[in-house]
Design a protein around this motif. Structure first.
Motif, PDB file in Angstrom:
ATOM      1  N   MET A   1       0.857  -1.199   0.000  1.00 23.92           N
ATOM      2  CA  MET A   1       0.000   0.000   0.000  1.00 23.92           C
ATOM      3  C   MET A   1       0.889   1.244   0.000  1.00 23.92           C
ATOM      4  O   MET A   1       1.881   1.310   0.730  1.00 23.92           O
ATOM      5  CB  MET A   1      -0.902   0.016   1.230  1.00 23.92           C
ATOM      6  N   ARG A   2       0.558   2.219  -0.846  1.00 28.37           N
ATOM      7  CA  ARG A   2       1.307   3.466  -0.872  1.00 28.37           C
ATOM      8  C   ARG A   2       1.232   4.153   0.489  1.00 28.37           C
ATOM      9  O   ARG A   2       0.217   4.096   1.175  1.00 28.37           O
ATOM     10  CB  ARG A   2       0.769   4.412  -1.937  1.00 28.37           C
ATOM     11  N   ALA A   3       2.320   4.836   0.837  1.00 28.23           N
ATOM     12  CA  ALA A   3       2.375   5.477   2.155  1.00 28.23           C
ATOM     13  C   ALA A   3       1.270   6.512   2.309  1.00 28.23           C
ATOM     14  O   ALA A   3       0.654   6.619   3.380  1.00 28.23           O
ATOM     15  CB  ALA A   3       3.746   6.126   2.351  1.00 28.23           C
ATOM     16  N   ASP A   4       1.001   7.291   1.226  1.00 33.74           N
ATOM     17  CA  ASP A   4      -0.021   8.323   1.354  1.00 33.74           C
ATOM     18  C   ASP A   4      -1.401   7.728   1.553  1.00 33.74           C
ATOM     19  O   ASP A   4      -2.219   8.243   2.323  1.00 33.74           O
ATOM     20  CB  ASP A   4      -0.014   9.252   0.142  1.00 33.74           C
TER      21      ASP A   4
ATOM     22  N   GLY B   1      -1.931   4.830   3.020  1.00 42.14           N
ATOM     23  CA  GLY B   1      -1.929   4.316   4.388  1.00 42.14           C
ATOM     24  C   GLY B   1      -2.269   5.396   5.392  1.00 42.14           C
ATOM     25  O   GLY B   1      -3.024   5.162   6.347  1.00 42.14           O
ATOM     26  N   LEU B   2      -1.749   6.609   5.171  1.00 38.57           N
ATOM     27  CA  LEU B   2      -2.066   7.721   6.068  1.00 38.57           C
ATOM     28  C   LEU B   2      -3.537   8.111   5.968  1.00 38.57           C
ATOM     29  O   LEU B   2      -4.183   8.424   6.970  1.00 38.57           O
ATOM     30  CB  LEU B   2      -1.176   8.925   5.722  1.00 38.57           C
ATOM     31  N   LYS B   3      -4.077   8.070   4.742  1.00 37.44           N
ATOM     32  CA  LYS B   3      -5.491   8.397   4.557  1.00 37.44           C
ATOM     33  C   LYS B   3      -6.376   7.358   5.248  1.00 37.44           C
ATOM     34  O   LYS B   3      -7.374   7.699   5.881  1.00 37.44           O
ATOM     35  CB  LYS B   3      -5.823   8.457   3.065  1.00 37.44           C
ATOM     36  N   MET B   4      -6.005   6.091   5.117  1.00 35.35           N
ATOM     37  CA  MET B   4      -6.775   5.023   5.764  1.00 35.35           C
ATOM     38  C   MET B   4      -6.745   5.199   7.276  1.00 35.35           C
ATOM     39  O   MET B   4      -7.770   5.058   7.949  1.00 35.35           O
ATOM     40  CB  MET B   4      -6.221   3.655   5.375  1.00 35.35           C
ATOM     41  N   ASP B   5      -5.576   5.497   7.807  1.00 35.50           N
ATOM     42  CA  ASP B   5      -5.463   5.677   9.255  1.00 35.50           C
ATOM     43  C   ASP B   5      -6.324   6.840   9.718  1.00 35.50           C
ATOM     44  O   ASP B   5      -6.996   6.761  10.756  1.00 35.50           O
ATOM     45  CB  ASP B   5      -4.004   5.907   9.636  1.00 35.50           C
ATOM     46  N   SER B   6      -6.328   7.919   8.933  1.00 36.03           N
ATOM     47  CA  SER B   6      -7.152   9.072   9.285  1.00 36.03           C
ATOM     48  C   SER B   6      -8.637   8.726   9.260  1.00 36.03           C
ATOM     49  O   SER B   6      -9.387   9.126  10.159  1.00 36.03           O
ATOM     50  CB  SER B   6      -6.868  10.216   8.305  1.00 36.03           C
TER      51      SER B   6
ATOM     52  N   VAL C   1     -17.908  -0.934  10.307  1.00 30.53           N
ATOM     53  CA  VAL C   1     -17.107  -0.210   9.322  1.00 30.53           C
ATOM     54  C   VAL C   1     -15.632  -0.210   9.728  1.00 30.53           C
ATOM     55  O   VAL C   1     -14.741  -0.356   8.874  1.00 30.53           O
ATOM     56  CB  VAL C   1     -17.644   1.222   9.132  1.00 30.53           C
ATOM     57  N   LEU C   2     -15.355  -0.083  11.023  1.00 35.45           N
ATOM     58  CA  LEU C   2     -13.975  -0.188  11.493  1.00 35.45           C
ATOM     59  C   LEU C   2     -13.358  -1.532  11.113  1.00 35.45           C
ATOM     60  O   LEU C   2     -12.235  -1.599  10.593  1.00 35.45           O
ATOM     61  CB  LEU C   2     -13.912  -0.025  13.011  1.00 35.45           C
ATOM     62  N   LEU C   3     -14.089  -2.614  11.391  1.00 30.60           N
ATOM     63  CA  LEU C   3     -13.584  -3.936  11.028  1.00 30.60           C
ATOM     64  C   LEU C   3     -13.318  -4.016   9.531  1.00 30.60           C
ATOM     65  O   LEU C   3     -12.298  -4.554   9.085  1.00 30.60           O
ATOM     66  CB  LEU C   3     -14.598  -5.014  11.433  1.00 30.60           C
ATOM     67  N   MET C   4     -14.245  -3.496   8.746  1.00 30.65           N
ATOM     68  CA  MET C   4     -14.116  -3.525   7.291  1.00 30.65           C
ATOM     69  C   MET C   4     -12.885  -2.743   6.831  1.00 30.65           C
ATOM     70  O   MET C   4     -12.122  -3.199   5.968  1.00 30.65           O
ATOM     71  CB  MET C   4     -15.388  -2.957   6.667  1.00 30.65           C
ATOM     72  N   LEU C   5     -12.676  -1.549   7.403  1.00 32.65           N
ATOM     73  CA  LEU C   5     -11.533  -0.731   7.009  1.00 32.65           C
ATOM     74  C   LEU C   5     -10.218  -1.410   7.366  1.00 32.65           C
ATOM     75  O   LEU C   5      -9.261  -1.401   6.580  1.00 32.65           O
ATOM     76  CB  LEU C   5     -11.618   0.641   7.680  1.00 32.65           C
ATOM     77  N   VAL C   6     -10.153  -2.008   8.557  1.00 33.06           N
ATOM     78  CA  VAL C   6      -8.925  -2.691   8.970  1.00 33.06           C
ATOM     79  C   VAL C   6      -8.654  -3.883   8.055  1.00 33.06           C
ATOM     80  O   VAL C   6      -7.507  -4.135   7.664  1.00 33.06           O
ATOM     81  CB  VAL C   6      -9.010  -3.122  10.448  1.00 33.06           C
ATOM     82  N   GLU C   7      -9.696  -4.613   7.686  1.00 28.69           N
ATOM     83  CA  GLU C   7      -9.509  -5.723   6.743  1.00 28.69           C
ATOM     84  C   GLU C   7      -9.065  -5.191   5.383  1.00 28.69           C
ATOM     85  O   GLU C   7      -8.276  -5.833   4.679  1.00 28.69           O
ATOM     86  CB  GLU C   7     -10.800  -6.531   6.598  1.00 28.69           C
ATOM     87  N   GLY C   8      -9.536  -4.006   5.013  1.00 27.16           N
ATOM     88  CA  GLY C   8      -9.094  -3.395   3.770  1.00 27.16           C
ATOM     89  C   GLY C   8      -7.592  -3.162   3.733  1.00 27.16           C
ATOM     90  O   GLY C   8      -6.955  -3.257   2.673  1.00 27.16           O
ATOM     91  N   LEU C   9      -7.002  -2.856   4.901  1.00 25.48           N
ATOM     92  CA  LEU C   9      -5.543  -2.709   4.976  1.00 25.48           C
ATOM     93  C   LEU C   9      -4.841  -3.996   4.577  1.00 25.48           C
ATOM     94  O   LEU C   9      -3.777  -3.971   3.942  1.00 25.48           O
ATOM     95  CB  LEU C   9      -5.139  -2.317   6.396  1.00 25.48           C
TER      96      LEU C   9
ATOM     97  N   HIS D   1      -5.722  -6.053   2.413  1.00 26.75           N
ATOM     98  CA  HIS D   1      -5.867  -6.268   0.958  1.00 26.75           C
ATOM     99  C   HIS D   1      -5.281  -5.114   0.159  1.00 26.75           C
ATOM    100  O   HIS D   1      -5.414  -5.094  -1.078  1.00 26.75           O
ATOM    101  CB  HIS D   1      -7.345  -6.432   0.597  1.00 26.75           C
ATOM    102  N   ASP D   2      -4.653  -4.154   0.832  1.00 26.58           N
ATOM    103  CA  ASP D   2      -4.104  -2.968   0.163  1.00 26.58           C
ATOM    104  C   ASP D   2      -5.174  -2.214  -0.620  1.00 26.58           C
ATOM    105  O   ASP D   2      -4.898  -1.649  -1.693  1.00 26.58           O
ATOM    106  CB  ASP D   2      -2.952  -3.345  -0.777  1.00 26.58           C
ATOM    107  N   LEU D   3      -6.397  -2.188  -0.115  1.00 26.80           N
ATOM    108  CA  LEU D   3      -7.442  -1.424  -0.769  1.00 26.80           C
ATOM    109  C   LEU D   3      -7.207   0.065  -0.535  1.00 26.80           C
ATOM    110  O   LEU D   3      -6.749   0.469   0.533  1.00 26.80           O
ATOM    111  CB  LEU D   3      -8.813  -1.830  -0.237  1.00 26.80           C
ATOM    112  N   GLU D   4      -7.568   0.856  -1.503  1.00 25.22           N
ATOM    113  CA  GLU D   4      -7.349   2.286  -1.415  1.00 25.22           C
ATOM    114  C   GLU D   4      -8.670   3.020  -1.224  1.00 25.22           C
ATOM    115  O   GLU D   4      -9.703   2.624  -1.770  1.00 25.22           O
ATOM    116  CB  GLU D   4      -6.643   2.796  -2.670  1.00 25.22           C
ATOM    117  N   LEU D   5      -8.617   4.101  -0.465  1.00 29.39           N
ATOM    118  CA  LEU D   5      -9.823   4.884  -0.232  1.00 29.39           C
ATOM    119  C   LEU D   5     -10.346   5.495  -1.526  1.00 29.39           C
ATOM    120  O   LEU D   5     -11.546   5.647  -1.717  1.00 29.39           O
ATOM    121  CB  LEU D   5      -9.555   5.988   0.785  1.00 29.39           C
ATOM    122  N   GLU D   6      -9.434   5.835  -2.398  1.00 32.94           N
ATOM    123  CA  GLU D   6      -9.822   6.413  -3.675  1.00 32.94           C
ATOM    124  C   GLU D   6      -9.383   5.475  -4.785  1.00 32.94           C
ATOM    125  O   GLU D   6      -8.186   5.237  -4.939  1.00 32.94           O
ATOM    126  CB  GLU D   6      -9.204   7.796  -3.858  1.00 32.94           C
ATOM    127  N   PRO D   7     -10.336   4.940  -5.579  1.00 33.69           N
ATOM    128  CA  PRO D   7      -9.954   3.977  -6.616  1.00 33.69           C
ATOM    129  C   PRO D   7      -9.115   4.619  -7.700  1.00 33.69           C
ATOM    130  O   PRO D   7      -9.145   5.818  -7.919  1.00 33.69           O
ATOM    131  CB  PRO D   7     -11.326   3.550  -7.170  1.00 33.69           C
TER     132      PRO D   7
END
Length: 359
Positions: A1-4, A6-11, A343-351, A353-359
Motif C-alpha cells: 500500500m502506498r504510504a499516502d 496508508g495515512l489516509k486510511m489511518d485518518s 465499518v472499522l472492522l471492514m476498514l482494517v480488513e481493507g488494509l 488487501h491494500d485497498l485504497e480509499l480512492e480507486p
C-alpha cells in the motif's frame, strides 16, 4: 500500500473510531439498557470494543489498549448488568484483554460469565441457547445474533483456558443454529426460530442477522482449531450464503435490510459486515478469489456512507424479532455503535488487501 494511502486510511479509521465514542442518536431508546452510548454495557458496545481491539492488535498502539482497559476498569467498578445473550458480547474483548495484560481480575470475570453461559443460560429444544436479552426472556426462541454475541466469547475463553467442553459447546451451538435457521431454498439464514410454535416468525431473511454469521464465522475459525468435518460444514454454509448474497447485491454494492426485498432500504452495517467477512474469508482461503470483486464493491459502497465527520449513515436501529416483514422495513435509520464498529472492522480488513480509499 502506498504510504499516502496508508495515512489516509489511518485518518479515516480514527474518524470513525472517534465518533463511536461520542455517538448521539435522534431515535428514542426503547431498550432497557441504552444501545447508543458507549457508557453502557450491551451488545452494540461489545461489537464496538472488539473492533477497537482488532485495530489495536493490528497497530499495537498503547493508547488503544489503555482506552480499552480504562473502559472495562470503569465498568467493573460500576458493576455489571445481569447476564444474558446480548450483555455477554463485551466479554469477548475482555477475555482478549486478559490474554494481552494477564490482569487476574479480568480472568475472574471471564470465568464467571463463561460458566454462566455454559451451565445456567436458558436453553431451548436441542439445548440451543435461548436468545434471552435485557428485558425479554424470549422462551423457546433462537436468533441468528446469538452466535456472535455469546458463542464467540465462550469459544475464545475455552481456547485460552484449555477447556474443551466450552469448545465442544460452541460447535454444538453453531451446528444447531444452522440446522434450524438455514433457509434451504437460498442458503441464507432466517432471523429466528421458535421451538414452542415451530416456525420462523416472519420468515425474514434479515441482512444484519445474516451478516453476524458472515463476520462471526471468519473470526470463529481464527480462534479455534475445529475437526475438519465440522469446519467443512460451517464453510459450506458460508459459501451457500455468499452465493446468494452475490445475486442480491444491488447496483451500488449494498444489501437491503430484507435481503430478498429490494423495496426495503439498503442497510450499511450489514453491508460493512458482509464486506468484512467476505474479504477476510477470501484472504484466509475460506472462499474462492471470485468473491473478492463483490466484496470490494461493497467496501466502496460503505465508504460512500461515511460522512466528513466520520459518522456512518444508513444504519438501522436495534431490531427485535419481527412477526411481519413490514416491521423490518419500518425500523428507523440512525447512527449506531455497531454501524461504526462494523465499518472499522471492514476498514482494517481493507488494509490487509491494500485497498485504497480512492480507486
Amino acid at each position: 500500500m502506498r504510504a499516502d494511502n496508508g495515512l489516509k486510511m489511518d485518518s479515516e479509521i480514527r474518524k470513525v473510531m472517534e465518533q463511536l465514542k461520542h455517538l448521539q442518536s435522534p431515535v428514542e431508546e426503547v431498550c432497557p439498557i441504552g444501545i447508543v452510548s458507549m457508557d453502557n454495557w450491551e451488545w452494540p458496545q461489545g461489537v464496538g470494543l472488539f473492533a477497537i481491539y482488532l485495530y489495536y492488535r493490528k497497530t499495537k498502539r498503547p493508547q488503544l489498549l489503555k482506552e480499552l482497559t480504562d473502559w472495562f476498569d470503569w465498568q467493573l467498578e460500576q458493576g455489571l448488568p445481569p447476564k444474558n445473550v446480548n450483555t455477554m458480547c463485551p466479554m469477548l474483548t475482555l477475555v482478549c484483554l486478559y490474554e494481552e495484560t494477564k490482569n487476574e481480575r479480568y480472568l475472574r470475570v471471564c470465568r464467571e460469565w463463561a460458566e454462566y453461559a455454559m451451565h445456567e443460560m436458558p436453553r431451548t429444544g436441542e439445548n440451543a441457547i435461548q436468545h434471552t436479552v435485557s428485558g425479554a426472556l424470549n422462551p423457546g426462541e433462537i436468533w441468528d445474533d446469538t452466535l456472535y454475541m455469546t458463542v464467540l466469547f465462550l469459544t475464545k475463553t475455552g481456547v485460552l483456558l484449555g477447556n474443551d467442553a466450552y469448545i465442544q459447546e460452541s460447535i454444538r451451538q453453531f451446528l444447531v443454529h444452522l440446522k434450524y435457521l438455514t433457509d434451504r431454498r437460498t442458503g441464507l439464514l432466517f432471523h429466528g426460530w421458535t421451538f414452542l410454535e415451530n416456525h420462523h416468525f416472519a420468515k425474514a431473511l434479515w441482512a444484519r442477522g445474516n451478516s453476524w454469521y458472515t463476520a462471526g464465522l471468519v473470526d470463529y475459525l481464527e480462534m479455534v482449531e475445529l475437526p475438519e468435518g465440522v469446519k467443512a460444514v460451517l464453510l459450506s454454509a458460508l459459501e451457500k450464503q455468499a452465493e446468494a448474497l452475490l445475486l442480491l447485491q444491488n447496483s451500488e454494492g449494498m444489501w437491503h435490510t430484507l435481503l430478498d426485498d429490494p423495496s426495503s432500504y439498503a442497510e450499511t452495517s450489514a453491508t460493512a459486515a458482509f464486506a468484512y467477512g467476505l474479504l477476510k474469508a477470501v484472504r484466509k482461503g475460506y472462499l474462492p478469489i471470485a468473491y473478492k470483486e463483490a466484496s470490494v464493491k461493497a467496501w466502496r459502497a460503505v465508504l460512500s456512507q461515511i460522512d466528513d465527520c466520520g459518522i456512518v449513515r444508513g444504519v438501522s436501529y436495534g431490531t427485535g424479532m419481527g412477526r411481519t416483514l413490514q416491521e423490518y422495513r419500518d425500523i428507523p435509520i440512525c447512527p449506531m455503535p455497531y454501524g461504526q464498529s462494523m465499518v472499522l472492522l471492514m476498514l482494517v480488513e481493507g488494509l490487509e488487501h491494500d485497498l485504497e480509499l480512492e480507486p
